[in-house]
Enzyme design. Structure first.
Site, PDB file in Angstrom:
ATOM      1  N   GLU A 303       0.840  -1.208  -0.027  1.00 44.25           N
ATOM      2  CA  GLU A 303       0.006   0.062  -0.097  1.00 44.25           C
ATOM      3  C   GLU A 303       0.771   1.036  -0.288  1.00 44.25           C
ATOM      4  OE1 GLU A 303      -3.081   0.415   3.259  1.00 44.25           O
ATOM      5  OE2 GLU A 303      -4.496  -0.752   1.844  1.00 44.25           O
ATOM      6  N   HIS A 324       9.322 -26.317   0.590  1.00 50.22           N
ATOM      7  CA  HIS A 324       8.872 -27.475  -0.054  1.00 50.22           C
ATOM      8  C   HIS A 324       7.531 -27.015  -1.058  1.00 50.22           C
ATOM      9  CE1 HIS A 324      11.069 -30.156   2.613  1.00 50.22           C
ATOM     10  NE2 HIS A 324      10.971 -29.266   3.471  1.00 50.22           N
ATOM     11  N   LYS A 438     -14.292  -0.196  -3.188  1.00 59.17           N
ATOM     12  CA  LYS A 438     -14.839   0.016  -1.966  1.00 59.17           C
ATOM     13  C   LYS A 438     -16.422   0.804  -2.624  1.00 59.17           C
ATOM     14  CE  LYS A 438     -11.463   0.880   1.775  1.00 59.17           C
ATOM     15  NZ  LYS A 438     -11.292   1.776   2.572  1.00 59.17           N
TER      16      LYS A 438
HETATM   17  O1  LIG Z   1      -8.527   1.266   9.925  1.00 59.85           O
HETATM   18  P1  LIG Z   1      -9.745   1.390   8.988  1.00 59.85           P
HETATM   19  O2  LIG Z   1      -9.851   2.743   8.532  1.00 59.85           O
HETATM   20  O3  LIG Z   1     -11.029   0.548   9.108  1.00 59.85           O
HETATM   21  O4  LIG Z   1      -9.044   0.879   7.537  1.00 59.85           O
HETATM   22  C1  LIG Z   1      -8.520  -0.387   7.377  1.00 59.85           C
HETATM   23  C2  LIG Z   1      -7.749  -0.703   6.120  1.00 59.85           C
HETATM   24  O5  LIG Z   1      -8.335  -0.371   4.990  1.00 59.85           O
HETATM   25  C3  LIG Z   1      -7.559   0.423   4.204  1.00 59.85           C
HETATM   26  O6  LIG Z   1      -7.963   1.695   3.973  1.00 59.85           O
HETATM   27  C4  LIG Z   1      -7.419  -0.123   2.742  1.00 59.85           C
HETATM   28  O7  LIG Z   1      -8.752  -0.096   2.303  1.00 59.85           O
HETATM   29  C5  LIG Z   1      -6.046   0.210   4.876  1.00 59.85           C
HETATM   30  O8  LIG Z   1      -5.176   1.385   4.440  1.00 59.85           O
HETATM   31  C6  LIG Z   1      -6.385   0.199   6.269  1.00 59.85           C
HETATM   32  O9  LIG Z   1      -5.258  -0.110   7.026  1.00 59.85           O
END
Ligand SMILES: O=P(O)(O)OC[C@H]1O[C@](O)(CO)[C@@H](O)[C@@H]1O
Length: 450
Positions: A303, A324, A438
């Protein structure tokens, strides 16, 4: 902790990039020209990091080097565990809100494959969303003696929110809702003007209290803040030793010569590999208790650096088991990888191997040795085999695996990643590309698609 020491009297780790260099491993190793260019870029990156810290920036570093917040974290852990019996602890959260805690919990022999429960309480990390796993777990957990820690920096991550909703519903059905403020705790950013926080909206009206997630620390950089250390304290680890290990690494940033700084050297070897067109970086740990550490590092690396068409693919591997399954490819497949092998001094550790039985098994050479002797020999053999096959390999050697050394390793890889990011010209602190899917998932959910 059941084994090891949390003392601060030992050097946390030794690192060597000797066997990554073309001068040592032949044509396929990293040439001096690439190493020199990488160190020059990392030196500039180091200057930037030190300047930002001096100006009050990069709080993940200052928090990790401090200790003022530790009493509050310990108190929160003690309150969370309460007086009554606690059989199970559920951790809700994903990515940076879970992986660091998992890496730390594993140091205390939790979450080790094949080991199962060592001591009560059992720890359950639900960082993935799976309807069946969650259903079965909620049905089986003794909810009255279970504690739940829900972590989300943003407070808006869908997976964590639906899991939290399911927990509230399950507690309600079990007649335990009046006790929810005692059974559940949250970590999230403080409320911000104009920004929704679903996790706080769900839990605060129930009377659940929260620890504040530092707003200046991104999830994948949060392991040494309360996000990782509260779970570590709950798991019974010495959180002061974790911070002491981290500080021992952070203090090295002041060194005059960039080549003397292990995190900068690690960044440089990775940048040099990138300059040489190696698109894959493999972290292989020869101990079960660093398996989640490699997963934590994968998110950190991927990331932080995978942007603007740059970055390298992080791969986590575990030794000796993955010899393995992946060794053939590593040694004889495309020459597109940098290997980093973490070994632990395990000579003499573990069960003794009976000489007669070893002979009967056709392995007389194993007789009189310990399991740890075999693992130590395998780790070293793997490193030397990488080198003799011309595959560049960095070695990291731990004398012990305890809170101090894991704190140091975590700080090392956090700093290495930021230095590599700055040297490669990417912003290691954002993750713009993760939003698109998302948003689309929420749209599909509303439309009933899937
Ligand atoms: O802590 P949050 O805001 O729930 O995010 C969880 C994870 O989701 C992300 O934003 C990626 O979708 C990560 O960078 C982060 O660690």
């Amino acid at each position: 902790m059941a084994h090891g020491h949390s003392g601060k009297d030992h050097k946390a780790y030794d690192q060597s990039i000797e066997l990554a260099l073309a001068s040592r491993v032949g044509g396929k190793g990293l040439p001096d020209t690439a190493i020199d260019a990488a160190f020059a870029a990392v030196g500039t990156a180091l200057g930037r990091v030190n300047k930002e810290v001096a100006a009050g920036g990069l709080p993940f570093i200052t928090v990790a080097a401090g200790a003022d917040d530790l009493p509050a974290i310990r108190e929160a852990a003690a309150r969370f565990l309460g007086n009554g019996p606690v059989t199970d602890i559920v951790f809700l959260g994903t990515g940076g809100s879970s992986l660091g805690a998992q890496a730390l919990a594993q140091i205390g022999f939790n979450q080790v494959a094949g080991l199962g429960r060592v001591d009560a309480p059992r720890l359950h990390f639900f960082d993935n969303l799976d309807p069946f796993t969650f259903d079965v777990t909620l049905a089986r957990l003794p909810l009255a003696t279970t504690r739940v820690l829900a972590v989300s920096k943003s407070g808006g991550t869908g997976e964590t929110l639906v899991q939290t909703i399911a927990v509230i519903t399950a507690l309600d059905k079990a007649g335990l809702r009046p006790r929810i403020s005692e059974l559940v705790l949250g970590i999230s950013e403080p409320r911000r003007e104009g920004k929704a926080n679903g996790l706080r909206d769900l839990l605060e009206p129930e009377g659940v209290s929260f620890l504040d997630h530092d707003t200046g620390i991104g999830g994948r950089y949060s392991v040494l803040s309360n996000v990782g250390l509260l779970p570590a304290a709950i798991a019974g680890l010495d959180i002061a030793a974790i911070r002491a290990g981290a500080k021992s690494v952070i203090d090295t940033l002041a060194a005059e010569d960039v080549r003397e700084i292990p995190a900068a050297t690690g960044a440089a070897v990775n940048v040099a590999a990138a300059l040489e067109g190696k698109g894959i970086t493999v972290l292989m740990a020869y101990t079960d208790r660093l398996e989640r550490f490699t997963k934590w590092w994968i998110q950190l690396w991927a990331e932080s650096l995978g942007k603007d068409g740059r970055g390298s693919q992080p791969v986590g591997a575990l030794g000796p088991v993955d010899q393995h399954s992946q060794q053939q490819l590593y040694l004889d497949g495309p020459d597109d990888k940098l290997f980093s092998v973490i070994t632990l001094d395990v000579k003499g550790a573990g069960p003794a191997i009976d000489a007669d039985l070893a002979a009967r098994a056709g392995q007389a050479g194993f007789g009189g040795k310990h399991v740890g002797d075999l693992v130590a020999a395998q780790g070293l053999a793997m490193i030397d085999t990488f080198a003799s096959n011309g595959r560049p390999v960095r070695q990291i050697r731990l004398s012990r695996l305890d809170e101090f050394s894991v704190g140091a390793l975590l700080a090392h890889f956090l700093l290495e990643t930021v230095l590599a990011g700055y040297a490669l010209g990417v912003d290691p602190f954002d993750q713009p590309a993760v939003e698109e899917a998302k948003i689309l998932a929420k749209q599909y959910l509303a439309e009933g698609k899937g």
